[in-house]
Design a protein around this motif. Structure first.
Motif, PDB file in Angstrom:
ATOM      1  N   ARG A   1       0.830  -1.206   0.000  1.00  0.00           N
ATOM      2  CA  ARG A   1       0.000   0.000   0.000  1.00  0.00           C
ATOM      3  C   ARG A   1       0.860   1.249   0.000  1.00  0.00           C
ATOM      4  O   ARG A   1       0.501   2.271  -0.608  1.00  0.00           O
ATOM      5  CB  ARG A   1      -0.922  -0.011   1.218  1.00  0.00           C
ATOM      6  N   ALA A   2       1.991   1.208   0.676  1.00  0.00           N
ATOM      7  CA  ALA A   2       2.881   2.367   0.695  1.00  0.00           C
ATOM      8  C   ALA A   2       3.417   2.665  -0.700  1.00  0.00           C
ATOM      9  O   ALA A   2       3.441   3.823  -1.135  1.00  0.00           O
ATOM     10  CB  ALA A   2       4.036   2.128   1.663  1.00  0.00           C
ATOM     11  N   VAL A   3       3.848   1.634  -1.419  1.00  0.00           N
ATOM     12  CA  VAL A   3       4.348   1.841  -2.781  1.00  0.00           C
ATOM     13  C   VAL A   3       3.229   2.355  -3.676  1.00  0.00           C
ATOM     14  O   VAL A   3       3.440   3.214  -4.537  1.00  0.00           O
ATOM     15  CB  VAL A   3       4.952   0.536  -3.333  1.00  0.00           C
ATOM     16  N   GLU A   4       2.019   1.844  -3.450  1.00  0.00           N
ATOM     17  CA  GLU A   4       0.877   2.334  -4.227  1.00  0.00           C
ATOM     18  C   GLU A   4       0.643   3.812  -3.958  1.00  0.00           C
ATOM     19  O   GLU A   4       0.438   4.609  -4.892  1.00  0.00           O
ATOM     20  CB  GLU A   4      -0.371   1.526  -3.877  1.00  0.00           C
ATOM     21  N   ALA A   5       0.707   4.224  -2.686  1.00  0.00           N
ATOM     22  CA  ALA A   5       0.509   5.635  -2.346  1.00  0.00           C
ATOM     23  C   ALA A   5       1.613   6.504  -2.938  1.00  0.00           C
ATOM     24  O   ALA A   5       1.348   7.599  -3.469  1.00  0.00           O
ATOM     25  CB  ALA A   5       0.469   5.804  -0.830  1.00  0.00           C
ATOM     26  N   MET A   6       2.858   6.046  -2.858  1.00  0.00           N
ATOM     27  CA  MET A   6       3.963   6.822  -3.431  1.00  0.00           C
ATOM     28  C   MET A   6       3.824   6.940  -4.940  1.00  0.00           C
ATOM     29  O   MET A   6       4.112   7.996  -5.526  1.00  0.00           O
ATOM     30  CB  MET A   6       5.302   6.180  -3.056  1.00  0.00           C
ATOM     31  N   SER A   7       3.373   5.860  -5.590  1.00  0.00           N
ATOM     32  CA  SER A   7       3.185   5.895  -7.043  1.00  0.00           C
ATOM     33  C   SER A   7       2.090   6.881  -7.441  1.00  0.00           C
ATOM     34  O   SER A   7       2.223   7.604  -8.437  1.00  0.00           O
ATOM     35  CB  SER A   7       2.859   4.494  -7.563  1.00  0.00           C
ATOM     36  N   VAL A   8       1.023   6.912  -6.650  1.00  0.00           N
ATOM     37  CA  VAL A   8      -0.056   7.873  -6.924  1.00  0.00           C
ATOM     38  C   VAL A   8       0.479   9.297  -6.802  1.00  0.00           C
ATOM     39  O   VAL A   8       0.223  10.156  -7.659  1.00  0.00           O
ATOM     40  CB  VAL A   8      -1.242   7.648  -5.962  1.00  0.00           C
ATOM     41  N   ALA A   9       1.241   9.562  -5.744  1.00  0.00           N
ATOM     42  CA  ALA A   9       1.779  10.909  -5.534  1.00  0.00           C
ATOM     43  C   ALA A   9       2.774  11.283  -6.629  1.00  0.00           C
ATOM     44  O   ALA A   9       2.730  12.397  -7.172  1.00  0.00           O
ATOM     45  CB  ALA A   9       2.442  10.985  -4.161  1.00  0.00           C
ATOM     46  N   LEU A  10       3.671  10.364  -6.972  1.00  0.00           N
ATOM     47  CA  LEU A  10       4.671  10.665  -7.988  1.00  0.00           C
ATOM     48  C   LEU A  10       4.058  10.794  -9.376  1.00  0.00           C
ATOM     49  O   LEU A  10       4.605  11.486 -10.236  1.00  0.00           O
ATOM     50  CB  LEU A  10       5.746   9.566  -7.994  1.00  0.00           C
ATOM     51  N   GLY A  11       2.934  10.141  -9.596  1.00  0.00           N
ATOM     52  CA  GLY A  11       2.250  10.257 -10.885  1.00  0.00           C
ATOM     53  C   GLY A  11       1.363  11.478 -10.990  1.00  0.00           C
ATOM     54  O   GLY A  11       0.798  11.741 -12.056  1.00  0.00           O
ATOM     55  N   SER A  12       1.250  12.225  -9.916  1.00  0.00           N
ATOM     56  CA  SER A  12       0.429  13.446  -9.913  1.00  0.00           C
ATOM     57  C   SER A  12       1.240  14.624 -10.444  1.00  0.00           C
ATOM     58  O   SER A  12       2.463  14.534 -10.599  1.00  0.00           O
ATOM     59  CB  SER A  12      -0.040  13.743  -8.483  1.00  0.00           C
ATOM     60  N   PRO A  13       0.604  15.753 -10.687  1.00  0.00           N
ATOM     61  CA  PRO A  13       1.339  16.939 -11.150  1.00  0.00           C
ATOM     62  C   PRO A  13       1.915  17.776 -10.013  1.00  0.00           C
ATOM     63  O   PRO A  13       2.305  18.932 -10.240  1.00  0.00           O
ATOM     64  CB  PRO A  13       0.262  17.713 -11.914  1.00  0.00           C
ATOM     65  N   PHE A  14       2.010  17.223  -8.803  1.00  0.00           N
ATOM     66  CA  PHE A  14       2.309  18.055  -7.639  1.00  0.00           C
ATOM     67  C   PHE A  14       3.777  18.019  -7.200  1.00  0.00           C
ATOM     68  O   PHE A  14       4.120  18.436  -6.118  1.00  0.00           O
ATOM     69  CB  PHE A  14       1.380  17.675  -6.478  1.00  0.00           C
ATOM     70  N   GLU A  15       4.647  17.519  -8.064  1.00  0.00           N
ATOM     71  CA  GLU A  15       6.096  17.675  -7.947  1.00  0.00           C
ATOM     72  C   GLU A  15       6.650  17.207  -6.599  1.00  0.00           C
ATOM     73  O   GLU A  15       7.149  17.990  -5.799  1.00  0.00           O
ATOM     74  CB  GLU A  15       6.490  19.134  -8.212  1.00  0.00           C
ATOM     75  N   ILE A  16       6.609  15.912  -6.401  1.00  0.00           N
ATOM     76  CA  ILE A  16       7.176  15.293  -5.204  1.00  0.00           C
ATOM     77  C   ILE A  16       8.699  15.259  -5.337  1.00  0.00           C
ATOM     78  O   ILE A  16       9.235  14.847  -6.369  1.00  0.00           O
ATOM     79  CB  ILE A  16       6.642  13.859  -5.038  1.00  0.00           C
ATOM     80  N   THR A  17       9.431  15.675  -4.302  1.00  0.00           N
ATOM     81  CA  THR A  17      10.897  15.644  -4.358  1.00  0.00           C
ATOM     82  C   THR A  17      11.493  14.592  -3.423  1.00  0.00           C
ATOM     83  O   THR A  17      12.719  14.493  -3.321  1.00  0.00           O
ATOM     84  CB  THR A  17      11.492  17.023  -4.007  1.00  0.00           C
ATOM     85  N   GLY A  18      10.666  13.819  -2.775  1.00  0.00           N
ATOM     86  CA  GLY A  18      11.133  12.721  -1.945  1.00  0.00           C
ATOM     87  C   GLY A  18       9.968  11.798  -1.667  1.00  0.00           C
ATOM     88  O   GLY A  18       8.864  12.265  -1.359  1.00  0.00           O
ATOM     89  N   ALA A  19      10.195  10.491  -1.799  1.00  0.00           N
ATOM     90  CA  ALA A  19       9.137   9.508  -1.534  1.00  0.00           C
ATOM     91  C   ALA A  19       9.789   8.275  -0.944  1.00  0.00           C
ATOM     92  O   ALA A  19      10.515   7.549  -1.635  1.00  0.00           O
ATOM     93  CB  ALA A  19       8.384   9.156  -2.818  1.00  0.00           C
ATOM     94  N   ALA A  20       9.574   8.045   0.349  1.00  0.00           N
ATOM     95  CA  ALA A  20      10.231   6.940   1.056  1.00  0.00           C
ATOM     96  C   ALA A  20       9.228   6.237   1.960  1.00  0.00           C
ATOM     97  O   ALA A  20       8.241   6.833   2.392  1.00  0.00           O
ATOM     98  CB  ALA A  20      11.414   7.456   1.872  1.00  0.00           C
ATOM     99  N   HIS A  21       9.519   4.969   2.248  1.00  0.00           N
ATOM    100  CA  HIS A  21       8.679   4.203   3.166  1.00  0.00           C
ATOM    101  C   HIS A  21       9.549   3.410   4.115  1.00  0.00           C
ATOM    102  O   HIS A  21      10.448   2.668   3.692  1.00  0.00           O
ATOM    103  CB  HIS A  21       7.766   3.243   2.409  1.00  0.00           C
ATOM    104  N   LEU A  22       9.298   3.583   5.409  1.00  0.00           N
ATOM    105  CA  LEU A  22       9.994   2.829   6.450  1.00  0.00           C
ATOM    106  C   LEU A  22       8.989   1.877   7.089  1.00  0.00           C
ATOM    107  O   LEU A  22       8.040   2.323   7.761  1.00  0.00           O
ATOM    108  CB  LEU A  22      10.584   3.768   7.497  1.00  0.00           C
ATOM    109  N   PRO A  23       9.130   0.566   6.869  1.00  0.00           N
ATOM    110  CA  PRO A  23       8.191  -0.394   7.442  1.00  0.00           C
ATOM    111  C   PRO A  23       8.247  -0.406   8.970  1.00  0.00           C
ATOM    112  O   PRO A  23       9.184   0.117   9.583  1.00  0.00           O
ATOM    113  CB  PRO A  23       8.664  -1.740   6.868  1.00  0.00           C
ATOM    114  N   GLU A  24       7.256  -1.005   9.570  1.00  0.00           N
ATOM    115  CA  GLU A  24       7.225  -1.122  11.029  1.00  0.00           C
ATOM    116  C   GLU A  24       8.487  -1.817  11.530  1.00  0.00           C
ATOM    117  O   GLU A  24       8.943  -2.806  10.957  1.00  0.00           O
ATOM    118  CB  GLU A  24       5.986  -1.925  11.461  1.00  0.00           C
ATOM    119  N   GLY A  25       9.064  -1.285  12.578  1.00  0.00           N
ATOM    120  CA  GLY A  25      10.289  -1.845  13.131  1.00  0.00           C
ATOM    121  C   GLY A  25      11.545  -1.149  12.680  1.00  0.00           C
ATOM    122  O   GLY A  25      12.621  -1.372  13.238  1.00  0.00           O
TER     123      GLY A  25
END
Length: 392
Positions: free
Chosen positions: A197-221
């Motif tokens: 789900r995190a990768v899906e959310a990052m992909s949605v954000a990066l595919g938007s026109p809103f110019e993401i300059t960082g997209a990272a996910h740190l799993p639990e732990g």
């Protein structure tokens, strides 16, 4: 073991020419902060750029800076900060991860193509590198590129030197394009998402026109509960607008929180410098794959051996820690990445680094090209012998 520290490009050319005559193999270093990356050294002497220091050109209006290769990265960044500018690619500091000392140098940043989370927006170090001066294995001084982006004729040696890890030439000066520091930086934090789900959310954000300059996910732990980080930079009014639009766009995931200031900056430094794995004795891998495949790759590795990991570049970069025993899981890691992606062993004991391919093994055609480039630039095999691939 001898250590050579030339004070000028001409002196470097003389030293290298003499080493070529003696067939003396040289270990090329800047600040020595990344000495633990690559295969163990097979050299007979050290050639250091520490004597080649100083910013040689800074033109804020032209967005360009040049410095001798041994200039500390901190000096370059401080000079740029004074002009309200920055290196676009957010170079990583390897010292916490590798337990090394010294000062990172601007030449080593270019030689290692060292890039951080902003790579997804600003490109890698090689994308900002527009000019180099170096000495080849014949002791000849070479200049390539210049002080403007469109200044390439013939073979693009600038891009070739970026990421060559000192195997093709001894850098003496580098020139980079720079960018203004954003007026404001804000980070959206989505809590509790699993990897997919995190990768899906990052992909949605990066595919938007809103110019993401960082997209990272740190799993639990990984230093706390699961959290997904999305960074937005720019003029304050624009940041406000994009925060609102992204919040609406991501409403199907989890309500995001907004973080700014040092709290957010420290999180991005942790991602950039791989601080969750600092100070440990695990082997650390840097895996590149298609973002959508990232969770499956991590799960396949974890099914075969103990592992911890987190994601950068929208899921396309996986930092993975595994026990540093045997081959440090090389077969497992590379099998999980097949048929696409590649793996680099960034931290492991010398015995492991000597026994396994540290960099992704090349196909036979690519290895032939690589060997040809090495022979053309360093015919006697003086520079960092065997650091990237056995025999090269």
């Amino acid at each position: 073991m001898s250590t050579y520290q030339p004070r000028s490009e001409a002196e470097a050319a003389t030293l290298i020419g003499e080493a070529a005559a003696r067939r003396e193999r040289l270990r090329l270093v800047g600040g020595g902060t990344r000495a633990g990356i690559g295969r163990p050294a097979q050299d007979e002497a050290t050639l250091s750029s520490a004597g080649l220091t100083g910013i040689t050109l800074y033109e804020p209006a032209e967005l360009v800076i040049a410095a001798r290769a041994g200039t500390p990265l901190a000096e370059v960044e401080a000079r740029l900060a004074g002009g309200g500018q920055m290196l676009p690619f957010e170079p990583m500091d390897h010292r916490p991860l590798l337990g090394s000392t010294g000062e990172p140098t601007i030449g080593a940043v270019a030689a290692g193509n060292v890039s951080g989370p902003r790579r997804i927006a600003g490109g890698a170090a090689r994308d900002s590198l527009i000019g180099v001066r170096f000495v080849n294995g014949r002791g000849e001084a070479v200049k390539s590129g210049g002080r403007v982006m469109k200044n390439v004729t013939g073979l693009d040696l600038v891009k070739l030197m970026a990421g060559s890890w000192g195997t093709l030439g001894f850098l003496t000066e580098v020139t980079f394009k720079v960018l203004p520091v954003p007026e404001r930086t804000a980070t959206l934090v989505l809590a509790g998402l699993d990897d997919a789900r995190a990768v899906e959310a990052m992909s949605v954000a990066l595919g938007s026109p809103f110019e993401i300059t960082g997209a990272a996910h740190l799993p639990e732990g990984i230093d706390g509960p699961a959290r997904t980080l999305l960074r937005i930079e720019g003029f304050s009014a624009s940041v406000d607008y994009r925060l609102g639009q992204l919040t609406r766009l991501l409403r199907g995931f989890t309500p995001p929180a907004t973080r700014e200031g040092e709290e957010a900056a420290s999180q991005w430094r942790a991602v950039r410098d791989v601080l969750p794995f600092a100070g440990g004795d695990e082997a650390v891998w840097r895996l590149s794959t298609a973002p959508g495949r990232g969770p499956a790759v991590a799960a396949a590795i974890a099914a075969a051996r103990p592992a911890r990991w987190f994601y950068d570049w929208g899921g396309g970069l996986i930092w993975l820690a595994t026990p540093a025993t045997g081959d440090a899981g090389a077969e497992v890691v590379r099998a999980a990445l097949a048929p696409g992606g590649h793996a680099t062993l960034v931290r492991a004991p010398d015995a492991v680094r000597a026994a396994v391919p540290v960099f992704e093994p090349l196909s036979e055609p690519l290895m032939r090209i690589t060997a040809g480039l090495k022979a053309a630039h360093d015919p006697a095999g003086l520079f960092n012998p065997g650091r990237m691939y056995a025999g090269i």
